[in-house]
Structure formats: C-alpha cells, structure tokens
Design a protein around this motif. Structure first.
Motif, PDB file in Angstrom:
ATOM      1  N   PHE A   1      -9.455  -2.503 -11.940  1.00 22.19           N
ATOM      2  CA  PHE A   1      -8.502  -2.342 -10.841  1.00 22.19           C
ATOM      3  C   PHE A   1      -9.270  -2.266  -9.518  1.00 22.19           C
ATOM      4  N   LEU A   2      -8.583  -2.649  -8.440  1.00 23.88           N
ATOM      5  CA  LEU A   2      -9.144  -2.576  -7.092  1.00 23.88           C
ATOM      6  C   LEU A   2      -8.255  -1.684  -6.234  1.00 23.88           C
ATOM      7  N   LEU A   3      -8.861  -0.737  -5.535  1.00 16.55           N
ATOM      8  CA  LEU A   3      -8.159   0.113  -4.577  1.00 16.55           C
ATOM      9  C   LEU A   3      -8.772  -0.147  -3.209  1.00 16.55           C
ATOM     10  N   LEU A   4      -7.945  -0.628  -2.288  1.00 11.68           N
ATOM     11  CA  LEU A   4      -8.448  -1.097  -0.994  1.00 11.68           C
ATOM     12  C   LEU A   4      -7.447  -0.726   0.089  1.00 11.68           C
ATOM     13  N   ASP A   5      -7.931  -0.468   1.293  1.00  8.93           N
ATOM     14  CA  ASP A   5      -7.004  -0.162   2.382  1.00  8.93           C
ATOM     15  C   ASP A   5      -7.434  -0.860   3.671  1.00  8.93           C
TER      16      ASP A   5
ATOM     17  N   SER B   1      -5.111  10.883   4.236  1.00  5.69           N
ATOM     18  CA  SER B   1      -3.773  11.438   3.983  1.00  5.69           C
ATOM     19  C   SER B   1      -3.006  10.603   2.963  1.00  5.69           C
ATOM     20  N   VAL B   2      -3.156   9.262   3.010  1.00  6.03           N
ATOM     21  CA  VAL B   2      -2.472   8.409   2.033  1.00  6.03           C
ATOM     22  C   VAL B   2      -2.953   8.739   0.626  1.00  6.03           C
ATOM     23  N   LEU B   3      -4.256   8.871   0.451  1.00  4.31           N
ATOM     24  CA  LEU B   3      -4.798   9.180  -0.874  1.00  4.31           C
ATOM     25  C   LEU B   3      -4.407  10.588  -1.313  1.00  4.31           C
ATOM     26  N   GLN B   4      -4.443  11.524  -0.381  1.00  3.62           N
ATOM     27  CA  GLN B   4      -4.079  12.902  -0.714  1.00  3.62           C
ATOM     28  C   GLN B   4      -2.633  12.985  -1.212  1.00  3.62           C
ATOM     29  N   THR B   5      -1.763  12.179  -0.599  1.00  2.00           N
ATOM     30  CA  THR B   5      -0.348  12.193  -0.963  1.00  2.00           C
ATOM     31  C   THR B   5      -0.073  11.446  -2.263  1.00  2.00           C
ATOM     32  N   HIS B   6      -0.712  10.299  -2.438  1.00  2.00           N
ATOM     33  CA  HIS B   6      -0.316   9.382  -3.505  1.00  2.00           C
ATOM     34  C   HIS B   6      -1.312   9.293  -4.669  1.00  2.00           C
ATOM     35  N   ALA B   7      -2.394  10.057  -4.631  1.00  3.37           N
ATOM     36  CA  ALA B   7      -3.383   9.976  -5.714  1.00  3.37           C
ATOM     37  C   ALA B   7      -2.787  10.197  -7.102  1.00  3.37           C
ATOM     38  N   PRO B   8      -1.902  11.177  -7.321  1.00  2.00           N
ATOM     39  CA  PRO B   8      -1.344  11.347  -8.666  1.00  2.00           C
ATOM     40  C   PRO B   8      -0.603  10.114  -9.170  1.00  2.00           C
ATOM     41  N   ASP B   9       0.223   9.521  -8.319  1.00  2.00           N
ATOM     42  CA  ASP B   9       0.973   8.330  -8.711  1.00  2.00           C
ATOM     43  C   ASP B   9       0.038   7.150  -8.938  1.00  2.00           C
ATOM     44  N   LEU B  10      -0.919   6.994  -8.054  1.00  2.00           N
ATOM     45  CA  LEU B  10      -1.862   5.885  -8.144  1.00  2.00           C
ATOM     46  C   LEU B  10      -2.679   5.959  -9.431  1.00  2.00           C
ATOM     47  N   VAL B  11      -3.215   7.134  -9.708  1.00  2.00           N
ATOM     48  CA  VAL B  11      -4.068   7.311 -10.890  1.00  2.00           C
ATOM     49  C   VAL B  11      -3.259   7.145 -12.173  1.00  2.00           C
ATOM     50  N   SER B  12      -1.971   7.483 -12.125  1.00  2.00           N
ATOM     51  CA  SER B  12      -1.140   7.347 -13.332  1.00  2.00           C
ATOM     52  C   SER B  12      -1.005   5.890 -13.770  1.00  2.00           C
ATOM     53  N   MET B  13      -1.251   4.947 -12.867  1.00  2.00           N
ATOM     54  CA  MET B  13      -1.153   3.524 -13.203  1.00  2.00           C
ATOM     55  C   MET B  13      -2.425   2.977 -13.837  1.00  2.00           C
TER      56      MET B  13
ATOM     57  N   ILE C   1      -5.748 -10.426  -0.387  1.00  2.00           N
ATOM     58  CA  ILE C   1      -6.062  -9.932  -1.731  1.00  2.00           C
ATOM     59  C   ILE C   1      -5.422 -10.815  -2.801  1.00  2.00           C
ATOM     60  N   THR C   2      -4.163 -11.140  -2.659  1.00  2.00           N
ATOM     61  CA  THR C   2      -3.487 -11.898  -3.714  1.00  2.00           C
ATOM     62  C   THR C   2      -3.918 -13.360  -3.739  1.00  2.00           C
ATOM     63  N   SER C   3      -4.302 -13.922  -2.598  1.00  2.00           N
ATOM     64  CA  SER C   3      -4.712 -15.328  -2.582  1.00  2.00           C
ATOM     65  C   SER C   3      -6.043 -15.536  -3.284  1.00  2.00           C
ATOM     66  N   SER C   4      -6.829 -14.476  -3.425  1.00  2.00           N
ATOM     67  CA  SER C   4      -8.125 -14.610  -4.098  1.00  2.00           C
ATOM     68  C   SER C   4      -7.988 -14.536  -5.616  1.00  2.00           C
ATOM     69  N   GLY C   5      -6.770 -14.268  -6.107  1.00  2.00           N
ATOM     70  CA  GLY C   5      -6.549 -14.278  -7.549  1.00  2.00           C
ATOM     71  C   GLY C   5      -6.084 -12.959  -8.121  1.00  2.00           C
ATOM     72  N   MET C   6      -6.026 -11.906  -7.298  1.00  2.00           N
ATOM     73  CA  MET C   6      -5.614 -10.604  -7.805  1.00  2.00           C
ATOM     74  C   MET C   6      -4.104 -10.406  -7.666  1.00  2.00           C
ATOM     75  N   GLN C   7      -3.589  -9.504  -8.466  1.00  2.00           N
ATOM     76  CA  GLN C   7      -2.150  -9.205  -8.492  1.00  2.00           C
ATOM     77  C   GLN C   7      -1.910  -7.824  -7.911  1.00  2.00           C
ATOM     78  N   LEU C   8      -0.983  -7.725  -6.973  1.00  2.00           N
ATOM     79  CA  LEU C   8      -0.661  -6.449  -6.354  1.00  2.00           C
ATOM     80  C   LEU C   8       0.108  -5.567  -7.333  1.00  2.00           C
ATOM     81  N   VAL C   9      -0.366  -4.341  -7.531  1.00  2.00           N
ATOM     82  CA  VAL C   9       0.276  -3.389  -8.438  1.00  2.00           C
ATOM     83  C   VAL C   9       1.119  -2.389  -7.661  1.00  2.00           C
ATOM     84  N   ALA C  10       0.576  -1.907  -6.536  1.00  2.00           N
ATOM     85  CA  ALA C  10       1.304  -0.903  -5.747  1.00  2.00           C
ATOM     86  C   ALA C  10       0.762  -0.917  -4.331  1.00  2.00           C
ATOM     87  N   GLU C  11       1.580  -0.472  -3.374  1.00  2.00           N
ATOM     88  CA  GLU C  11       1.114  -0.310  -1.998  1.00  2.00           C
ATOM     89  C   GLU C  11       1.685   0.968  -1.414  1.00  2.00           C
ATOM     90  N   TYR C  12       0.899   1.595  -0.555  1.00  2.00           N
ATOM     91  CA  TYR C  12       1.280   2.866   0.046  1.00  2.00           C
ATOM     92  C   TYR C  12       0.941   2.800   1.537  1.00  2.00           C
TER      93      TYR C  12
END
Length: 310
Positions: A184-188, A58-70, A286-297
C-alpha cells in the motif's frame, strides 16, 4: 543501539553541496543536512506556523484508525520516504500496533541527524527499526529499495507534501515500480490556493529556507536576498510550484571541507521548489501511474489531501 544503513555518505553529500553551489542550484536534501538546518526544521514544525506540517499531522491523527483498518492483518513493513524525524510516522505506527499489525519501521532520509532522531524515537517506543540514509533523487538508491523479495506487505509512506519536492510526472512512476500487489502507498499533498505563498514567505519558514546558506556563513541582506514566488507547471493542468532563489548581493567566497566556491554579485542560486496541486491533478498523478485509490482524507480547511492507494 540504533541501526542505520548508509547509501549516501557524508563525504558524498558534502561534495554534492559544493557542486550544487557551483551550479547555482540547491536541491531538497541540503535543506536537512546541516545541524543549523535540522534545528530550524524542528523549530518550524514545533511552532505551528508551518501549516503543511500541522495539516498533515492532524489528518493522520484523526483518520489513522480508519486508515490502518484497511491494511492487511499480521506483520507489515513501514517504509517512510523522506521520513525526517518521523513524528507523523508514529501516528500510523502506534495505530498499527494497537490493531495487532506489528510494524517494522524503515525510515529513509538523506539527513543523518533527522534519521537518528526517528530511529531513537522508534527504539524508545519499542518498535523494530532499521534506518536507511539515501537520496530519493538517486535512481540507484531507489532500485536498492526495490530489491526486498519478502512476502510481508509493505506500507510505503510519503508524508508532509514530500512528493512536492520531486518531479510530479516522474516520481509517481518510480513509486509504482516499488509497489508489489500486497503493498500500500500512503501519500499526501497540499492543494493550491491564493493563500499558499503566505505559508512559506514568513519569518520562521524563511529561517529554515536560509539554513544551508547561513550554515556556510551567509546572511541577509549583506550577502543577498531570498525571494519566494509561485508559478504554474504547464506540462499538465493543476500543477503549481512555490519557487525560491537567493540573489547574490556581492562577490562571495564560500568555504566547505577545505574547498572554496566563488559566487559573483548579481547571480542567483535556484533553491528547492515545492509542488502544489488541484485535487484531481494529485489523484491523477497517482492513479495514472498504475495504482488504485483506496481512500482519501482532507484536512479540515480542505487545503491538504491524504491518499491511500495500492
């Protein structure tokens, strides 16, 4: 014709299953290997009772357009780690195509049966696809996935709380090693609550969890009992686990591929566990391993968190 590269052979996984039984410890990959397990998994996802699948979807179904736009414009390689049958992956893939970003799909899983479903679905939907049968717990297999030197950006995905099947203090660093500046990394992950255990200790999930054992002829309660429990990983605040084990009720002889494993009464088999998190713990991993958070849903019930990082 679907294409699947093989790093983990069926003969190898059969031998590893026998070794795992002898060691009284069944890792994650065996729960998606047998045909009965695959059927039970698909039934679990389709029933609606498995809340994590419903939340992630449901999270992906709702937010996929916004997520992919990034994500960057142009072609992109989508690498799905622990892809399963790929149902959630295609929510992202369809949106990538809608936005003109032309994905190439690379599903990765230890299950031949689930990979075939993912690759066949991709072919039916006219996506370029080449599957990879691999063990994410095998460092050599992860290294093989890091060797791609193409400049095309990659979206590496780990969906459906798949990260929860791995050591949370080790695997994020391995993901970071795979990442390049243009990727990019997409993880939940599931956020822990007092109701978490009930999402697992229910009849449909018990059928799935028992799949590897029922596939070699065991049953409840004659041969033993499957138990679920929660505990805390004290190595870092905010880490919880759903653990399960099978308590053997009588001496058993299990046969597979012409070999026999003997299990004695009153011993137990530790089965795959699943990590859950506090919100800050998951983001911190995620951020402690060196990655930067772009968005969260977050899911509507606030019990599931999806992160986009780079």
């Amino acid at each position: 014709m679907i294409q699947i590269d093989v790093l983990l052979s069926e003969d190898q996984i059969a031998q590893e299953f026998l070794d795992a039984l002898e060691n009284h410890d069944l890792p994650e990959k065996f729960f998606y290997w047998f045909p009965l397990s695959i059927r039970a998994w698909i039934n679990l996802c389709g029933d609606g009772a498995y809340r994590n699948y419903a939340r992630s979807h449901s999270v992906l179904q709702t937010h996929a357009p916004d997520l992919v736009s990034m994500l960057p414009s142009g072609p992109i390689e989508v690498i799905s780690l622990g892809a399963g049958q790929g149902t959630k992956d295609f929510l992202i893939m369809e949106q990538l195509r809608t936005q003109g970003k032309y994905p190439h799909y690379r599903p990765v899983d230890a299950s031949q049966g689930l990979l075939e479903i993912a690759c066949q679905t991709a072919q039916d939907k006219n996506f370029a696809c080449r599957g990879l049968k691999a063990d994410l717990n095998n460092d050599a297999h992860l290294t093989d996935m890091q060797t791609n030197q193409d400049d095309i950006p990659r979206l590496i995905m780990m969906l459906g709380n798949t990260l929860g099947a791995f050591d949370p203090l080790k695997f994020p660093g391995q993901l970071d090693t795979m990442m390049r500046p243009q990727d990019f990394l997409l993880l939940d992950g599931e956020l822990f609550s007092p109701e978490t255990l009930a999402g697992y200790d229910n009849p449909i999930n018990r059928q799935f969890a028992f799949g590897p054992l029922s596939s070699v002829g065991l049953s409840e309660p004659d041969d033993g009992t499957l138990y679920f429990a929660t505990d805390i990983d004290n190595r870092q605040p905010g880490l919880y686990r759903i653990r399960k084990h099978f308590q053997v009720a009588r001496d058993l002889n299990i046969m597979l591929a012409g070999e026999t494993v003997r299990l004695l009464s009153d011993t137990h088999i530790e089965m795959n566990w699943s990590y859950k998190y506090d919100r800050d713990a998951l983001v911190g991993l995620i951020t402690s391993s060196g990655m930067q958070l772009v968005a969260e849903y977050a899911s509507t019930d606030k019990r599931f968190l999806t992160l986009l990082a780079k």
